[in-house]
Motif scaffolding. Structure first.
Motif, PDB file in Angstrom:
ATOM      1  N   VAL B  12       0.842  -1.199   0.000  1.00  0.00           N
ATOM      2  CA  VAL B  12       0.000   0.000   0.000  1.00  0.00           C
ATOM      3  C   VAL B  12       0.875   1.246   0.000  1.00  0.00           C
ATOM      4  O   VAL B  12       1.849   1.335   0.748  1.00  0.00           O
ATOM      5  N   ASP B  13       0.512   2.183  -0.862  1.00  0.00           N
ATOM      6  CA  ASP B  13       1.255   3.426  -0.956  1.00  0.00           C
ATOM      7  C   ASP B  13       0.794   4.354   0.180  1.00  0.00           C
ATOM      8  O   ASP B  13      -0.148   5.112   0.028  1.00  0.00           O
ATOM      9  N   THR B  14       1.446   4.257   1.313  1.00  0.00           N
ATOM     10  CA  THR B  14       0.994   5.043   2.472  1.00  0.00           C
ATOM     11  C   THR B  14       1.275   6.534   2.287  1.00  0.00           C
ATOM     12  O   THR B  14       0.618   7.371   2.888  1.00  0.00           O
ATOM     13  N   ALA B  15       2.248   6.856   1.442  1.00  0.00           N
ATOM     14  CA  ALA B  15       2.560   8.275   1.219  1.00  0.00           C
ATOM     15  C   ALA B  15       1.365   8.990   0.593  1.00  0.00           C
ATOM     16  O   ALA B  15       1.073  10.135   0.941  1.00  0.00           O
ATOM     17  N   ALA B  18      -1.155   9.697   3.203  1.00  0.00           N
ATOM     18  CA  ALA B  18      -0.689  10.843   4.001  1.00  0.00           C
ATOM     19  C   ALA B  18      -0.997  12.141   3.275  1.00  0.00           C
ATOM     20  O   ALA B  18      -1.487  13.100   3.871  1.00  0.00           O
ATOM     21  N   LYS B  19      -0.740  12.176   1.982  1.00  0.00           N
ATOM     22  CA  LYS B  19      -0.963  13.399   1.217  1.00  0.00           C
ATOM     23  C   LYS B  19      -2.453  13.775   1.214  1.00  0.00           C
ATOM     24  O   LYS B  19      -2.800  14.939   1.446  1.00  0.00           O
ATOM     25  N   ARG B  21      -4.775  12.979   3.371  1.00  0.00           N
ATOM     26  CA  ARG B  21      -5.204  13.423   4.703  1.00  0.00           C
ATOM     27  C   ARG B  21      -4.713  14.847   4.971  1.00  0.00           C
ATOM     28  O   ARG B  21      -5.426  15.679   5.516  1.00  0.00           O
ATOM     29  N   LEU B  22      -3.472  15.101   4.589  1.00  0.00           N
ATOM     30  CA  LEU B  22      -2.918  16.441   4.815  1.00  0.00           C
ATOM     31  C   LEU B  22      -3.674  17.506   4.032  1.00  0.00           C
ATOM     32  O   LEU B  22      -3.941  18.587   4.543  1.00  0.00           O
ATOM     33  N   GLN B  23      -4.008  17.179   2.782  1.00  0.00           N
ATOM     34  CA  GLN B  23      -4.713  18.180   1.965  1.00  0.00           C
ATOM     35  C   GLN B  23      -6.026  18.577   2.608  1.00  0.00           C
ATOM     36  O   GLN B  23      -6.388  19.745   2.629  1.00  0.00           O
ATOM     37  N   ILE B  25      -6.951  18.292   5.951  1.00  0.00           N
ATOM     38  CA  ILE B  25      -6.816  18.993   7.241  1.00  0.00           C
ATOM     39  C   ILE B  25      -6.236  20.390   7.049  1.00  0.00           C
ATOM     40  O   ILE B  25      -6.659  21.356   7.691  1.00  0.00           O
ATOM     41  N   VAL B  26      -5.291  20.505   6.142  1.00  0.00           N
ATOM     42  CA  VAL B  26      -4.661  21.816   5.925  1.00  0.00           C
ATOM     43  C   VAL B  26      -5.673  22.801   5.324  1.00  0.00           C
ATOM     44  O   VAL B  26      -5.747  23.965   5.736  1.00  0.00           O
ATOM     45  N   GLU B  29      -7.934  23.871   8.174  1.00  0.00           N
ATOM     46  CA  GLU B  29      -7.282  24.792   9.114  1.00  0.00           C
ATOM     47  C   GLU B  29      -7.029  26.168   8.493  1.00  0.00           C
ATOM     48  O   GLU B  29      -7.112  27.186   9.169  1.00  0.00           O
ATOM     49  N   ARG B  30      -6.736  26.171   7.201  1.00  0.00           N
ATOM     50  CA  ARG B  30      -6.538  27.471   6.527  1.00  0.00           C
ATOM     51  C   ARG B  30      -7.838  28.247   6.498  1.00  0.00           C
ATOM     52  O   ARG B  30      -7.847  29.455   6.723  1.00  0.00           O
ATOM     53  N   ARG B  33      -8.406  29.836   9.830  1.00  0.00           N
ATOM     54  CA  ARG B  33      -7.575  30.978  10.212  1.00  0.00           C
ATOM     55  C   ARG B  33      -7.795  32.189   9.302  1.00  0.00           C
ATOM     56  O   ARG B  33      -7.395  33.291   9.657  1.00  0.00           O
TER      57      ARG B  33
END
Ligand SMILES: Nc1ncnc2c1ncn2[C@@H]1O[C@H](COP(=O)(O)OP(=O)(O)OP(=O)(O)O)[C@@H](O)[C@H]1O
Ligand SMILES: [Mg+2]
Lengths: 271, 86
Positions: B12-15, B18-19, B21-23, B25-26, B29-30, B33
């Motif tokens: 499984v390509d876990t990277a 990760a990408k 999920r980050l997109q 949440i970021v 959060e943006r 703010r």
């Protein structure tokens, strides 16, 4: 006029002090008179990385409190001409750094220095705020890992709202991404976020990619900034980053898996 | 077959997880703010006014400002408890 560079990250342990030491040394090697300030009050560490821990008499907080002059507190680096270190205080007083005090010290340094590198503590508390508040340039040290990338994005938000340039409506701080502890092998296997992934998310200019390398620990063990190790690929990557900071266009290196030859595989390459 | 699956699942390509999920949440959060500083205070005061009449919890109210080029919309969402609606 000196340029003030903050090396920051939000998340701890990602390589800020390693980077401050390397970039500061690199700038001095390029003939720029440079001071590196340790803003990590209570957890002084830059002195060890720069091998001047036994020469600390006065520190940043002493200068702010006018218990010592800047000249008394600045430590002249023994290896690199034109490089000075202002060590952090070991005090546990969180309010030791005042905005007025920090500004006074930076202004005084700016009279004679070309670059001032501020090694920020982790977190988003007072020390981190003080380190970034007066910055012209921010180097956001990021590891290719979820929490580090998210914290870097938060730091970008703070840089864009809670700094002098943001508050006074000046030119925005120049923001650069420095991706450290990068492992092309793991990226190739799909185990680690790639440079492109992190660039997509943070959307700021890439200053450099510092590979994961055993030479970084070896260098800090000896108190030698890794940029002085010519054999180290991390050192070379830092050198490229310094050149980019000075406006040169340098191609990014060490992004692909190094194919090891038979002998290297047998005896291990010294990356 | 199970045995083979085990090895396949390790690839499984876990990277890319990760990408993704980050997109998410970021972006979230943006958005938060970018909201004006007065919004939390505004939300609190509106909550207090509503509470004079209807008991609601803090999570039942949300205030959002959507800024577009020529139009800004202040969006106010209040979820009322069932029994009070009638
Ligand atoms: N490119 C690299 N390859 C391998 N190890 C590295 C690399 N960069 C940093 N490290 C190691 O990571 C650790 C943390 O580095 P450093 O102290 O520079 O981080 P920091 O961000 O300043 O931490 P803190 O938030 O505690 O101030 C050190 O042990 C250092 O040797
Ligand atoms: Mg540090």
């Amino acid at each position: 006029m000196a340029k003030i560079i903050v090396v920051t990250s939000g998340k701890g342990g990602v390589g800020k002090t390693t980077t401050s030491a390397a970039i500061g040394t690199g700038l001095a090697l390029k003939g720029k008179k440079t001071a590196i300030i340790d803003f990590d009050v209570g957890l002084r560490n830059l002195d060890l990385v720069m091998n001047c821990e036994r020469r600390v008499v006065y520190d940043f907080v002493n200068v702010i409190n006018e218990e010592a002059t800047l000249n008394q507190a600045l430590i002249k680096d023994k290896r690199t001409e034109g490089l000075f270190i202002l060590p952090a205080s070991q005090t546990r007083d969180k309010d030791a750094l005042t905005q007025e005090g920090v500004q006074r010290v930076l202004n005084e340094l700016a009279e004679t220095f070309d670059y001032i590198v501020c090694d920020s503590p982790a977190g988003i508390e007072k020390g981190a705020h003080m380190a970034m508040y007066f910055a012209d340039v921010a180097i956001i040290v990021t590891n290719p890992e979820v929490s580090s990338v998210r914290d870097s994005d938060r730091i970008l938000g703070i840089l864009q709202s809670k700094t002098m340039r943001a508050e006074t409506g000046g030119e925005p701080i120049e923001e650069y991404l420095l991706l450290t502890r990068y492992s092309p092998e793991r990226v190739e296997k799909g185990e680690m976020l790639s440079v492109e992934d992190v660039e997509d998310i943070l959307a700021i200019q890439l200053l450099g990619i510092i590979p994961e390398s055993k030479t970084v620990l070896k260098a800090s063990n000896q108190g030698v900034p890794v940029i002085l190790d010519d054999e180290s690929i991390a050192g070379q990557a830092y050198e490229d980053a310094v050149n980019r900071l000075l406006g040169e266009e340098v191609e990014h290196r060490f992004l692909t898996v190094a194919k090891k030859g038979f002998l290297k595989r047998m005896f291990g390459g010294n990356q | 077959m199970k045995f083979l699956d085990y090895f396949k699942s390790k690839k499984v390509d876990t990277a890319s997880i990760a990408k993704d999920r980050l997109q998410i949440i970021v972006a979230h959060e943006r958005h938060n703010r970018d909201q004006p500083d007065y919004l939390p205070a505004l939300q609190k005061e509106i909550l207090e006014v509503i509470r004079k009449y209807i008991p609601i919890a803090e999570e039942q109210i949300s205030v959002n400002l959507d800024k577009n080029q020529d139009l800004s919309v202040l969006e106010l969402n209040i979820t009322l408890p069932d029994e009070e609606v009638a």
